[in-house]
Write an enzyme that holds these catalytic residues in place. Structure first.
Site, mmCIF file in Angstrom:
data_model
loop_
_atom_site.group_PDB
_atom_site.id
_atom_site.type_symbol
_atom_site.label_atom_id
_atom_site.label_comp_id
_atom_site.label_asym_id
_atom_site.label_seq_id
_atom_site.Cartn_x
_atom_site.Cartn_y
_atom_site.Cartn_z
ATOM 1 N N ALA A 1 0.831 -1.203 0.000
ATOM 2 C CA ALA A 1 0.000 0.000 0.000
ATOM 3 C C ALA A 1 0.865 1.253 0.000
ATOM 4 C CB ALA A 1 -0.936 -0.002 1.198
ATOM 5 N N TYR A 2 1.863 1.279 0.869
ATOM 6 C CA TYR A 2 2.706 2.468 0.985
ATOM 7 C C TYR A 2 3.514 2.696 -0.292
ATOM 8 C CZ TYR A 2 5.493 5.999 3.369
ATOM 9 O OH TYR A 2 6.083 7.188 3.743
#
Length: 300
Positions: free
Chosen positions: A152-153
């Site tokens: 996600a990051y």
């Protein structure tokens, strides 16, 4: 901008309640800037603004809320009369295997880091056009190199990097400079929160030097301030990050191939022990985001 040209300049910083955003606001104020602080933690924001004196004000807003951010931009203009710099710094993180991830936490990272940056740009760029100002997008080493357990990051920071590069071409003819700020692991609540996960901490410790270190916050922020003063297209919070750019094209195949898969096998026991554990947003900033969304009936 010259070294002294921040005097009287109005700078907006999102995610200003703590960490990079808070210290950045303090260092910019020390250079004579007037600060507009934006974040989700009203008490912390008020404390930061009060400590900076009469040349700082704060607004509580969720960067993913376009209407709220548009109102903040209007309020900042009404308060200060102009906006010279906007720093899209607000961000959250979560970690762990994608298939075991909390879908809401995973999506929230994309919403805040990518869509929140887009909302920030949409709100403040018109004023920056008027002032021929500067927009700094905070990205990450995660934009340069992918990493397992950080899908996600990495996706969000790759997205904001590409977004800012696209903006640079569009905004240049309008007199607005656009920069991207890159940080490696820096001593913030977010990084300390990520280190509470055994698998993430152990995998990071096995990364090659210098990517396996946690770096002090103050020098990183000073480099960001220098980049703002110079209106730089690229700002590197740690000196060695610049050297990652020429080799970044090779990194996905290396990390997604034998090296990354070997590290995932090593991490398997720790991941198995954590199976079923909820992995929400990390650090106090992540907790503040989750709390704000839980308490708001209109939360995205």
């Amino acid at each position: 901008m010259s070294r002294s040209s921040l005097d009287g300049r109005v700078v907006v910083v999102t995610g200003a309640a703590r960490g990079v955003g808070e210290l950045l606001a303090r260092r910019l104020a020390a250079r004579g800037a007037r600060l507009a602080l934006v974040g989700l933690e009203p008490d912390e924001l008020k404390n930061v603004a009060a400590s900076l004196g009469g040349e700082a004000a704060c607004w509580t807003a969720d960067v993913t809320d376009r209407s709220a951010m548009a109102q903040v931009a209007a309020d900042v203009l009404a308060r200060f009369g102009r906006i010279d710099v906007a720093v899209a710094n607000a961000g959250v993180a979560t970690g762990g295997p994608f298939l075991d991830s909390d879908p809401d936490a995973f999506d929230r990272v994309i919403q805040v880091n990518l869509l929140g940056s887009i909302s920030t740009a949409r709100a403040f760029l018109p004023a920056l056009v008027d002032s021929h100002g500067y927009y700094l997008q905070i990205a990450s080493l995660a934009a340069i190199t992918p990493a397992p357990l950080m899908a996600a990051y990495c996706a969000s920071k790759s997205g904001v990097e590409a977004f800012a590069h696209s903006l640079r071409a569009e905004m240049g003819p309008k007199g607005v400079k656009v920069g991207v700020g890159y940080l490696s692991w820096t001593d913030t609540d977010m990084v300390r929160g990520a280190d509470e996960d055994d698998a993430l901490r152990d995998m990071r410790a096995r990364l090659p030097w210098p990517t396996n270190r946690t770096y002090p916050l103050e020098p990183a922020v000073e480099r960001l301030v220098a980049g703002i003063v110079r209106r730089s297209p690229h700002v590197y919070a740690q000196w060695w990050l610049r050297g990652m750019q020429p080799v970044r094209g090779y990194l996905p195949s290396v990390i997604g191939g034998a090296l990354g898969q070997r590290e995932m096998r090593r991490a398997a026991p720790a991941l198995a022990r954590a199976a079923g554990m909820r992995r929400g947003l990390v650090g106090r900033g992540g907790a503040a985001d989750e709390s704000a969304r839980t308490s708001s009936p209109h939360a995205p």
